[in-house]
Design a protein around this motif. Structure first.
Motif, PDB file in Angstrom:
ATOM      1  N   UNK A 169      16.764 -14.349  18.609  1.00 14.50           N
ATOM      2  CA  UNK A 169      18.132 -14.643  17.953  1.00 14.50           C
ATOM      3  C   UNK A 169      18.901 -13.262  17.711  1.00 14.50           C
ATOM      4  N   UNK A 170      20.197 -13.081  17.462  1.00  9.25           N
ATOM      5  CA  UNK A 170      20.835 -11.771  17.307  1.00  9.25           C
ATOM      6  C   UNK A 170      21.394 -12.138  16.033  1.00  9.25           C
ATOM      7  N   UNK A 171      21.018 -11.625  14.775  1.00 14.57           N
ATOM      8  CA  UNK A 171      21.626 -11.782  13.581  1.00 14.57           C
ATOM      9  C   UNK A 171      20.938 -10.739  12.528  1.00 14.57           C
ATOM     10  N   UNK A 172      21.667 -10.789  11.412  1.00 16.17           N
ATOM     11  CA  UNK A 172      21.414  -9.889  10.259  1.00 16.17           C
ATOM     12  C   UNK A 172      21.799  -8.640  10.037  1.00 16.17           C
ATOM     13  N   UNK A 173      22.960  -8.332  10.549  1.00 16.39           N
ATOM     14  CA  UNK A 173      23.772  -7.177  10.585  1.00 16.39           C
ATOM     15  C   UNK A 173      23.789  -6.793   8.723  1.00 16.39           C
ATOM     16  N   UNK A 174      22.992  -5.917   8.481  1.00 16.92           N
ATOM     17  CA  UNK A 174      23.097  -5.372   6.868  1.00 16.92           C
ATOM     18  C   UNK A 174      22.382  -6.373   6.154  1.00 16.92           C
ATOM     19  N   UNK A 175      21.718  -6.911   6.783  1.00 14.54           N
ATOM     20  CA  UNK A 175      20.585  -7.858   6.045  1.00 14.54           C
ATOM     21  C   UNK A 175      21.475  -9.349   5.990  1.00 14.54           C
ATOM     22  N   UNK A 176      22.183  -9.304   6.694  1.00 14.96           N
ATOM     23  CA  UNK A 176      23.168 -11.031   6.359  1.00 14.96           C
ATOM     24  C   UNK A 176      22.311 -11.925   7.073  1.00 14.96           C
ATOM     25  N   UNK A 185      21.781 -18.496  21.066  1.00 12.62           N
ATOM     26  CA  UNK A 185      20.496 -18.422  20.501  1.00 12.62           C
ATOM     27  C   UNK A 185      20.074 -19.892  20.123  1.00 12.62           C
ATOM     28  N   UNK A 186      20.893 -20.544  19.459  1.00 16.64           N
ATOM     29  CA  UNK A 186      20.492 -22.090  19.153  1.00 16.64           C
ATOM     30  C   UNK A 186      20.497 -22.884  20.603  1.00 16.64           C
ATOM     31  N   UNK A 187      21.221 -22.694  21.641  1.00 16.19           N
ATOM     32  CA  UNK A 187      21.174 -23.181  22.900  1.00 16.19           C
ATOM     33  C   UNK A 187      19.915 -23.062  23.584  1.00 16.19           C
ATOM     34  N   UNK A 188      19.086 -21.592  23.418  1.00 15.68           N
ATOM     35  CA  UNK A 188      17.871 -21.334  24.014  1.00 15.68           C
ATOM     36  C   UNK A 188      16.839 -22.359  23.119  1.00 15.68           C
ATOM     37  N   UNK A 189      17.092 -22.329  22.009  1.00 13.67           N
ATOM     38  CA  UNK A 189      16.267 -23.196  21.252  1.00 13.67           C
ATOM     39  C   UNK A 189      16.344 -24.760  21.840  1.00 13.67           C
ATOM     40  N   UNK A 190      17.469 -25.121  21.833  1.00  7.75           N
ATOM     41  CA  UNK A 190      17.595 -26.552  22.239  1.00  7.75           C
ATOM     42  C   UNK A 190      16.816 -26.690  23.497  1.00  7.75           C
ATOM     43  N   UNK A 191      16.872 -25.780  24.558  1.00 11.03           N
ATOM     44  CA  UNK A 191      16.055 -26.102  25.731  1.00 11.03           C
ATOM     45  C   UNK A 191      14.750 -25.834  25.492  1.00 11.03           C
ATOM     46  N   UNK A 192      14.300 -24.874  24.796  1.00  9.15           N
ATOM     47  CA  UNK A 192      12.706 -24.691  24.381  1.00  9.15           C
ATOM     48  C   UNK A 192      12.233 -25.965  24.033  1.00  9.15           C
ATOM     49  N   UNK A 193      12.956 -26.653  22.893  1.00  9.99           N
ATOM     50  CA  UNK A 193      12.469 -27.897  22.409  1.00  9.99           C
ATOM     51  C   UNK A 193      12.454 -29.043  23.588  1.00  9.99           C
ATOM     52  N   UNK A 194      13.316 -29.142  24.602  1.00  9.31           N
ATOM     53  CA  UNK A 194      13.061 -29.840  25.484  1.00  9.31           C
ATOM     54  C   UNK A 194      11.593 -29.657  26.256  1.00  9.31           C
ATOM     55  N   UNK A 195      11.664 -28.471  26.673  1.00  7.84           N
ATOM     56  CA  UNK A 195      10.162 -28.139  27.408  1.00  7.84           C
ATOM     57  C   UNK A 195       9.209 -28.330  26.645  1.00  7.84           C
ATOM     58  N   UNK A 196       9.030 -28.291  25.240  1.00  7.32           N
ATOM     59  CA  UNK A 196       8.057 -28.616  24.354  1.00  7.32           C
ATOM     60  C   UNK A 196       7.721 -30.135  24.559  1.00  7.32           C
ATOM     61  N   UNK A 197       8.835 -30.883  24.365  1.00  4.65           N
ATOM     62  CA  UNK A 197       8.710 -32.226  24.401  1.00  4.65           C
ATOM     63  C   UNK A 197       8.093 -32.928  25.869  1.00  4.65           C
ATOM     64  N   UNK A 198       8.657 -31.918  26.951  1.00  2.00           N
ATOM     65  CA  UNK A 198       8.169 -32.579  28.297  1.00  2.00           C
ATOM     66  C   UNK A 198       6.714 -32.022  28.392  1.00  2.00           C
ATOM     67  N   UNK A 199       6.040 -31.140  28.020  1.00  2.00           N
ATOM     68  CA  UNK A 199       5.000 -30.574  28.331  1.00  2.00           C
ATOM     69  C   UNK A 199       3.933 -31.360  27.168  1.00  2.00           C
TER      70      UNK A 199
END
Ligand SMILES: Cc1cc2nc3c(=O)[nH]c(=O)nc-3n(C[C@H](O)[C@H](O)[C@H](O)COP(=O)(O)O)c2cc1C
Length: 205
Positions: A169-176, A185-199
């Protein structure tokens, strides 16, 4: 089927916490049980290098919460290991958990080999578990932190699911706290969760 998420940030409600939670929510939608563990809530001492786990078959450090987390890791089918990038590294609290879990988890089932002897390999406490890093930084260092976690997973006999990009993820400028705005970043995690389910389905069939 249960996947746990360790959030290694000292800020429970920060960007790492958001991204770990986001991934676990996607898994819950697929009917996979999840649990988030915010390491900020736990007292974890560092590995002291005593090697007592070699014979004791568990970490012998007393007076902290490590064994509770270790047991949750052992009882799961896998875990998301989340960390912000702190000077391009994982946080000390996640490192403390992984050092102790990885080392004591190895002697859980194996005997220390004598000089020039080979192992009779019996696996680690984490053999065959799915392990995915999720790292976040304001600007740079995600991949170094990601690589540290991958090295832990791959020396501990785990299976690493991929995604369509590194799980960063890309986040947190100035501690935000603004990881929710990182759509890629969220889309990458969507696909990660698909692959975890598959495995998980392949492994548990
Ligand atoms: C001690 C410290 C070191 C940091 N090092 C980096 C770094 O190496 N690269 C970077 O891009 N951001 C760095 N940051 C910014 C954090 O990665 C960013 O604020 C992130 O959102 C923190 O995660 P959290 O929201 O889960 O706490 C650092 C922040 C702190 C507090």
């Amino acid at each position: 089927m249960k996947i746990i998420g360790l959030n290694g940030s000292p800020r429970k409600e920060g960007n790492t916490g958001f991204l770990v939670k986001y991934t676990l929510e996607r898994l819950e939608e697929k009917g996979i049980e999840t649990e988030q563990i915010d390491l900020a809530d736990y007292n974890i001492k560092q590995c002291r290098g005593c090697y007592e786990c070699v014979n004791a078959k568990k970490c012998t450090i007393q007076g902290d919460d490590f064994l509770e987390i270790f047991e949750k890791m052992v009882d799961s089918d896998g875990f998301i290991l989340g960390s912000p990038s702190y000077h391009s590294s994982m946080t000390p609290r996640l490192k403390a958990v992984l050092d102790r879990a990885g080392f004591s988890g190895r002697w859980y089932a194996n005997e220390m080999k004598e000089k020039s002897d080979s192992y009779e390999w019996k696996g680690t406490a984490f053999s065959g578990k799915l392990v995915a890093p999720v790292t976040v930084a304001r600007r740079a260092g995600q991949n170094f932190t990601f690589a540290q976690i991958l090295l832990w997973a791959t020396v501990n006999d785990c299976i690493v699911p991929g995604s369509n990009y590194w799980n960063v993820g890309v986040a947190g400028k100035g501690g935000a706290v603004d990881a929710d705005e990182d759509e890629e970043g969220k889309n990458i995690l969507n696909h990660l969760s698909d692959n975890i389910e598959f495995l998980l389905k392949k492994i548990n069939k």
